[in-house]
Design an enzyme around this catalytic site. Structure first.
Site, PDB file in Angstrom:
ATOM      1  N   GLU A  85       6.592  11.122  -0.502  1.00  0.00           N
ATOM      2  CA  GLU A  85       6.672  12.546  -0.267  1.00  0.00           C
ATOM      3  C   GLU A  85       8.100  12.849   0.157  1.00  0.00           C
ATOM      4  OE1 GLU A  85       4.227  14.708  -0.793  1.00  0.00           O
ATOM      5  OE2 GLU A  85       2.895  13.086  -1.398  1.00  0.00           O
ATOM      6  N   ASP A  88       0.789  -1.232   0.000  1.00  0.00           N
ATOM      7  CA  ASP A  88       0.000   0.000   0.000  1.00  0.00           C
ATOM      8  C   ASP A  88       0.821   1.283   0.000  1.00  0.00           C
ATOM      9  OD1 ASP A  88       0.866  -0.152   2.642  1.00  0.00           O
ATOM     10  OD2 ASP A  88      -0.981   0.692   3.439  1.00  0.00           O
ATOM     11  N   ASP A  96       2.386   5.381   5.376  1.00  0.00           N
ATOM     12  CA  ASP A  96       2.004   3.987   5.304  1.00  0.00           C
ATOM     13  C   ASP A  96       0.706   3.755   6.064  1.00  0.00           C
ATOM     14  OD1 ASP A  96       2.974   1.252   4.508  1.00  0.00           O
ATOM     15  OD2 ASP A  96       2.648   0.958   6.641  1.00  0.00           O
TER      16      ASP A  96
END
Length: 164
Positions: free
Chosen positions: A38, A33, A52
């Site tokens: 960033e 996922d 996360d």
């Protein structure tokens, strides 16, 4: 792919190396996922900020190796020398990589009480036996991918000196 897709979005080498290392970590723990990265201060070699959702070691993850998680490593064939040394060291220990993870996590404050968790020897862990076996298998896949990169390019081109 790396030059056309990755390096155009992440032109700064330390950040690319951070993403490659993150892909290795994500592959080991079967993290599906990670939807992007960033950066803290994109203009000044800012560090990768990992966002996360905590979806790792899922119900089916022990039996599946999603190789595409390793795309940054496999497609760009670049890694810090120090990270490569750490991976080799972990794979050459007297115990398996999973045994090392098991020992390290058994003394972690997040380790739950002994009820309702997996028992392995004298250790209690939140990881299932299948997850531990997957760690060893995935470590071998990573090391094999690195060997392929070095064979196809060169040791000097793949393994770079870069600050952590």
């Amino acid at each position: 792919y790396c030059d056309a897709q990755v390096k155009t979005k992440i032109p700064i080498e330390p950040q690319l190396l951070d993403i490659v290392e993150t892909s290795i970590f994500d592959f080991l723990i079967h993290n599906l996922d990670r939807h992007g990265y960033e950066f803290i201060d994109q203009e000044k070699n800012g560090a990768v900020m990992l966002i996360d959702q905590g979806k790792t070691f899922g119900l089916q993850s022990a039996d599946i190796d999603n190789i595409e998680i390793l795309d940054p490593l496999v497609k760009c064939c670049i890694l810090r020398k120090k990270t490569h040394e750490h991976l080799q060291w972990l794979s050459r220990m007297d115990n398996s990589f999973s045994d090392t993870v098991l020992r390290l996590t058994s003394v972690d404050i997040a380790t739950p009480p002994k009820t309702g968790t997996e028992q392995k020897g004298n250790h209690t862990t939140v990881l299932r036996d299948g997850d531990l076996m997957a760690l060893d298998r995935r470590m071998n896949i990573i090391l094999n991918a690195l060997e392929t990169c070095i064979d196809e390019h060169s040791h000097e081109e793949v393994l770079v000196d870069s600050p952590l």
